[in-house]
Design a protein around this motif. Structure first.
Motif, PDB file in Angstrom:
ATOM      1  N   ILE A 101     -10.562  67.493  -8.905  1.00  0.00           N
ATOM      2  CA  ILE A 101     -10.808  66.911 -10.228  1.00  0.00           C
ATOM      3  C   ILE A 101      -9.751  65.867 -10.565  1.00  0.00           C
ATOM      4  O   ILE A 101     -10.055  64.789 -11.088  1.00  0.00           O
ATOM      5  CB  ILE A 101     -10.868  68.023 -11.288  1.00  0.00           C
ATOM      6  CG1 ILE A 101     -12.180  68.810 -11.123  1.00  0.00           C
ATOM      7  CG2 ILE A 101     -10.743  67.452 -12.693  1.00  0.00           C
ATOM      8  CD1 ILE A 101     -12.267  70.040 -11.962  1.00  0.00           C
ATOM      9  N   ARG A 102      -8.507  66.146 -10.255  1.00  0.00           N
ATOM     10  CA  ARG A 102      -7.450  65.159 -10.522  1.00  0.00           C
ATOM     11  C   ARG A 102      -7.644  63.891  -9.684  1.00  0.00           C
ATOM     12  O   ARG A 102      -7.292  62.791 -10.115  1.00  0.00           O
ATOM     13  CB  ARG A 102      -6.077  65.783 -10.263  1.00  0.00           C
ATOM     14  CG  ARG A 102      -5.630  66.751 -11.365  1.00  0.00           C
ATOM     15  CD  ARG A 102      -4.175  67.110 -11.216  1.00  0.00           C
ATOM     16  NE  ARG A 102      -3.945  68.008 -10.099  1.00  0.00           N
ATOM     17  CZ  ARG A 102      -3.986  69.337 -10.177  1.00  0.00           C
ATOM     18  NH1 ARG A 102      -4.237  69.911 -11.347  1.00  0.00           N
ATOM     19  NH2 ARG A 102      -3.768  70.085  -9.116  1.00  0.00           N
ATOM     20  N   ALA A 103      -8.238  64.044  -8.500  1.00  0.00           N
ATOM     21  CA  ALA A 103      -8.444  62.882  -7.630  1.00  0.00           C
ATOM     22  C   ALA A 103      -9.379  61.856  -8.247  1.00  0.00           C
ATOM     23  O   ALA A 103      -9.267  60.660  -7.964  1.00  0.00           O
ATOM     24  CB  ALA A 103      -8.991  63.334  -6.272  1.00  0.00           C
ATOM     25  N   ILE A 146     -15.294  68.609  -1.560  1.00  0.00           N
ATOM     26  CA  ILE A 146     -14.361  69.434  -0.788  1.00  0.00           C
ATOM     27  C   ILE A 146     -15.075  70.713  -0.342  1.00  0.00           C
ATOM     28  O   ILE A 146     -16.052  71.131  -0.958  1.00  0.00           O
ATOM     29  CB  ILE A 146     -13.086  69.799  -1.586  1.00  0.00           C
ATOM     30  CG1 ILE A 146     -13.436  70.653  -2.817  1.00  0.00           C
ATOM     31  CG2 ILE A 146     -12.323  68.550  -1.984  1.00  0.00           C
ATOM     32  CD1 ILE A 146     -12.223  71.268  -3.479  1.00  0.00           C
ATOM     33  N   GLY A 147     -14.573  71.310   0.711  1.00  0.00           N
ATOM     34  CA  GLY A 147     -15.188  72.524   1.249  1.00  0.00           C
ATOM     35  C   GLY A 147     -14.740  73.764   0.507  1.00  0.00           C
ATOM     36  O   GLY A 147     -13.986  74.589   1.052  1.00  0.00           O
ATOM     37  N   THR A 195     -17.632  72.049  -3.330  1.00  0.00           N
ATOM     38  CA  THR A 195     -17.435  71.642  -4.715  1.00  0.00           C
ATOM     39  C   THR A 195     -17.559  70.129  -4.763  1.00  0.00           C
ATOM     40  O   THR A 195     -16.858  69.418  -4.029  1.00  0.00           O
ATOM     41  CB  THR A 195     -16.050  72.065  -5.231  1.00  0.00           C
ATOM     42  OG1 THR A 195     -15.990  73.489  -5.313  1.00  0.00           O
ATOM     43  CG2 THR A 195     -15.774  71.472  -6.610  1.00  0.00           C
ATOM     44  N   ASP A 196     -18.452  69.630  -5.609  1.00  0.00           N
ATOM     45  CA  ASP A 196     -18.693  68.202  -5.740  1.00  0.00           C
ATOM     46  C   ASP A 196     -18.260  67.772  -7.134  1.00  0.00           C
ATOM     47  O   ASP A 196     -18.731  68.327  -8.128  1.00  0.00           O
ATOM     48  CB  ASP A 196     -20.179  67.866  -5.545  1.00  0.00           C
ATOM     49  CG  ASP A 196     -20.726  68.389  -4.225  1.00  0.00           C
ATOM     50  OD1 ASP A 196     -19.923  68.566  -3.302  1.00  0.00           O
ATOM     51  OD2 ASP A 196     -21.937  68.612  -4.134  1.00  0.00           O
ATOM     52  N   VAL A 197     -17.376  66.780  -7.222  1.00  0.00           N
ATOM     53  CA  VAL A 197     -16.923  66.290  -8.522  1.00  0.00           C
ATOM     54  C   VAL A 197     -17.161  64.791  -8.603  1.00  0.00           C
ATOM     55  O   VAL A 197     -17.084  64.069  -7.613  1.00  0.00           O
ATOM     56  CB  VAL A 197     -15.436  66.623  -8.784  1.00  0.00           C
ATOM     57  CG1 VAL A 197     -15.214  68.119  -8.797  1.00  0.00           C
ATOM     58  CG2 VAL A 197     -14.537  65.966  -7.747  1.00  0.00           C
ATOM     59  N   ALA A 232      -7.029  76.172  -7.224  1.00  0.00           N
ATOM     60  CA  ALA A 232      -6.067  75.097  -6.976  1.00  0.00           C
ATOM     61  C   ALA A 232      -6.721  73.952  -6.203  1.00  0.00           C
ATOM     62  O   ALA A 232      -6.500  72.775  -6.510  1.00  0.00           O
ATOM     63  CB  ALA A 232      -4.861  75.644  -6.212  1.00  0.00           C
ATOM     64  N   ASN A 233      -7.542  74.285  -5.194  1.00  0.00           N
ATOM     65  CA  ASN A 233      -8.234  73.246  -4.426  1.00  0.00           C
ATOM     66  C   ASN A 233      -9.204  72.460  -5.306  1.00  0.00           C
ATOM     67  O   ASN A 233      -9.303  71.231  -5.211  1.00  0.00           O
ATOM     68  CB  ASN A 233      -8.997  73.877  -3.262  1.00  0.00           C
ATOM     69  CG  ASN A 233      -8.081  74.472  -2.210  1.00  0.00           C
ATOM     70  OD1 ASN A 233      -6.914  74.077  -2.100  1.00  0.00           O
ATOM     71  ND2 ASN A 233      -8.587  75.418  -1.437  1.00  0.00           N
TER      72      ASN A 233
END
Length: 679
Positions: free
Chosen positions: A428-430, A325-326, A292-294, A422-423
């Motif tokens: 996204i919050r980061a 993240i993975g 997942t790339d944000v 959740a991951n």
């Protein structure tokens, strides 16, 4: 004429085709071929040409994003590489920095250097920090070193001399001698790859460039030859990590610039699509097969960074700031030794892939969970071209997840989904709330094959009120390849105080870069009318180590006072204060040379006749222990009309992805063909 964008992912290779005359887009995807990504690219283009009845001679552009370099670094599949450096600096790669990724985690270890110590050799030469020669290059010693390295079977050689960013003469002389003594060995010079100070990062980036160089060159050659055999008259362009395009020749010389190739295209494309739709504050949410790339877009501009790690190795180059993240569709679910359910970071990839894909996969994945919950079509994907086995996926989840946790198969599948959600929400919050941004003002731009599938729940988890899903979101990175400009970054280190003399030196350096940028755009065959040049200076107060980038409107000999005022403003906005009496140091001058390409997006999408006629089926879908299984309407996206709302729960299907709309949400198609979901 037609323009084709390609994105090579870990599981699928995606294609977007634009009719340059009408602006109409068409989409396609097929499974990736990890052993040789060019195979899937060429086979996909063949099928695209056949499916859409396009003559090869009518293709005017091919742009492609690739993760070949990144995967090579992660899997340590590069070539035997050597490093020649200044006497006393042999172990820079091993020493690195004293920073730790997790201060109190004693189990974390640094990755081993990509160049073994017996291949890291020194020569007698030395420059001072101003680039003045203190000790000339000992060419006799250099030849002895090259003979020694030749016996180790090297295929690539990196050269990184101290202070060569100020004077490249010794590195260039070394390159000439290498070409004479070791013809065929790939050479990477730090003065060409990264002419900046900070020895560890410069050495690491230069070594990475050499490490992947030969195999990347072979990959580009194969791709170019196969496309030529298809009868396509143009050479492919490659996306690099700052969201621009490079020719094959430049990408061969600087392959390390492609480390975030595909994801960068998605972010830049999202900014263009979002701006056209009137949305300028976006968090991109790209969920593929492995990750997942944000990334955050504010005022229509993506956020950039000048440094990041790739598999633990620093790469100090301008690139789109993407948090990875993975967690992807192929992320493997397991119960750990403590009895906790985990999802990722290990991935089943394209081969063997999820169990439901029937390619030999044996470990349950996030995709298997979505198929078991009937959120994904439990019969076939890709408009029926890929049959799936729901029963096999459910059996594996029951055996490996449900029984150890003493729950039902559907609860286990939903648990896998919730752990992944959740991951993703934390990622996204980061890049939003943890950076001081109000999450409720941000639109979630969901794409990738699995982004729209999870976007509704991720938005609720993170507190986001609006979701945008572009057309065929599973191919958004390929579409992004059609929305990029040609660009390359240039830098000149100054390390001079911002006085009248220092400003004059900076202006001279920027003048040289403008000339170099124009020459590069000449080689890229960019029309002078389509050229842009973006100048900036990195600076800090004397005594600081962190830099602030100050954009410039141009090279102005009398612009020192404005530069100092702009620097003070940016320092106040970033840190809350400025220091009026403190000297300012000009660290380096930067230039981005840009060749614009056409990327018009018009609000001409019409869609279908009515919501009722767009409904194609119904199926039972599981929404968790509170709602349970609910009979849910399935809509065909292309048949949905513009401006009419679809109330959740609903599933919206298309070739490359599936969008879930939860109860209490409304989905609507806008005039650009985007799905807008609101709570």
């Amino acid at each position: 004429m037609y323009r084709i964008g390609v994105d090579v992912g870990g599981t699928f290779t995606d294609f977007t085709v634009t009719n340059a005359t009408t602006g109409e887009n068409r989409y396609f995807k097929l499974s990736s071929t990890p052993a040789d990504p060019s195979v899937a690219i060429v086979e996909g283009i063949k099928q695209v040409l056949d499916t859409f009845d396009i003559a090869p001679s009518d293709v005017s552009y091919i742009g492609h994003g690739t993760t070949v370099a990144t995967n090579m670094i992660i899997e340590r599949r590069g070539v035997p590489t050597a490093l020649i450096t200044t006497k006393g600096f042999r172990d820079v790669l091993a020493i690195g920095r004293q920073t730790r990724p997790a201060l109190y985690d004693v189990s974390i270890t640094k990755p081993a250097p990509l160049v073994d110590r017996f291949r890291r050799l020194e020569v007698n030469e030395r420059l001072n920090a101003r680039g003045e020669i203190l000790k000339g290059l000992d060419e006799t010693e250099l030849e002895t070193v090259l003979d020694e390295l030749a016996e180790t079977g090297i295929k690539a050689l990196s050269v990184c001399f101290l202070h060569s960013y100020r004077n490249a003469a010794h590195e260039e002389a070394t390159a000439r001698i290498i070409a004479e003594k070791l013809p065929g060995v790939y050479v990477s010079l730090s003065s060409k790859v990264l002419p900046e100070f900070r020895e560890y990062e410069r050495t690491s980036t230069t070594v990475l460039n050499a490490y992947v160089g030969p195999k990347m060159a072979d990959y580009f050659d194969r791709l170019e030859e196969k496309l030529r055999e298809l009868g396509i008259p143009v050479a492919p362009m490659t996306i690099h990590s700052n969201g621009g395009l490079l020719s094959i020749d430049t990408a061969k010389r600087l392959p390390v610039t492609t480390c975030l190739s595909g994801p960068a295209a998605g972010v830049i494309g999202s900014a263009v699509v979002g701006a056209a739709a009137g949305i300028d504050k976006i968090v991109t949410y790209d969920v593929g097969g492995t990750s997942t790339d944000v990334s955050l877009i504010v005022d229509g501009r993506p956020k950039f960074t000048s440094s990041r790690d790739v598999a633990g190795y620093p790469v100090k180059l301008p690139m789109v700031d993407i948090h990875v993240i993975g967690a992807g569709g192929g992320s493997i679910a397991q119960v750990d030794d403590a009895g906790a359910l985990k999802v990722g970071p290990r991935s089943a990839g394209a081969l063997p892939g999820p169990i439901a894909y029937q390619r030999g996969g044996e470990e349950p994945t996030l995709t298997d969970a979505n198929i078991c919950l009937n959120r994904l079509n439990p019969v076939a994907l890709l408009d029926g071209r890929m049959p799936v086995d729901r029963a096999a996926a459910l059996a594996a989840i029951e055996e490996k997840i449900a029984r150890p946790l003493a729950i039902s198969g559907e609860e286990a599948a939903y648990g896998i989904l919730q752990v992944a959600i959740a991951n993703m929400s934390r990622a996204i919050r980061a890049v939003t709330t943890e950076q001081g941004h109000e999450i409720a003002e941000i639109t979630l731009f969901a794409f990738g094959g699995a982004g729209p599938l999870h976007a509704a729940e991720v938005a609720r988890e993170a507190g986001i009120r609006r979701i945008l899903v572009p057309q065929e979101p599973g191919t958004m990175c390929a579409r992004g390849a059609l929305l990029l400009d040609i660009s390359l970054d240039f830098v000149r280190m100054q390390l001079a105080e911002a006085t009248t003399e220092g400003w004059e030196q900076a202006c001279n350096a920027m003048g040289e870069m403008l000339k170099e940028g124009n020459e590069w755009l000449d080689n890229e065959k960019v029309d002078p009318a389509l050229r842009e040049f973006h100048l900036a200076i990195d600076a800090h107060y004397a005594g600081q180590t962190h830099d602030i980038r100050v954009p410039l409107n141009g090279v102005e000999s009398d612009g020192l006072s404005k530069f100092l005022a702009d620097f003070a403003d940016l320092h106040r906005s970033g840190y809350g204060y400025d220091i009026p009496d403190q000297a300012v140091v000009i660290v380096g001058c930067r230039l981005q040379a840009v060749g614009r390409v056409p990327k018009a997006i018009t609000p001409t999408y019409t869609g279908g006749e009515s919501v009722i006629s767009a409904k194609t089926a119904e199926r039972e879908i599981y929404y968790g222990p509170q709602e349970g299984w609910r009979l849910t309407p399935i809509y065909r996206r292309a048949l949905l009309p513009v401006g009419e709302g679809v109330a959740g729960p609903a599933i919206i299907d298309e070739m490359s992805s599936t969008t879930v709309v939860l109860a209490g949400q409304i989905a609507m198609i806008d005039a650009f063909g985007n799905i807008i979901i609101t709570n």
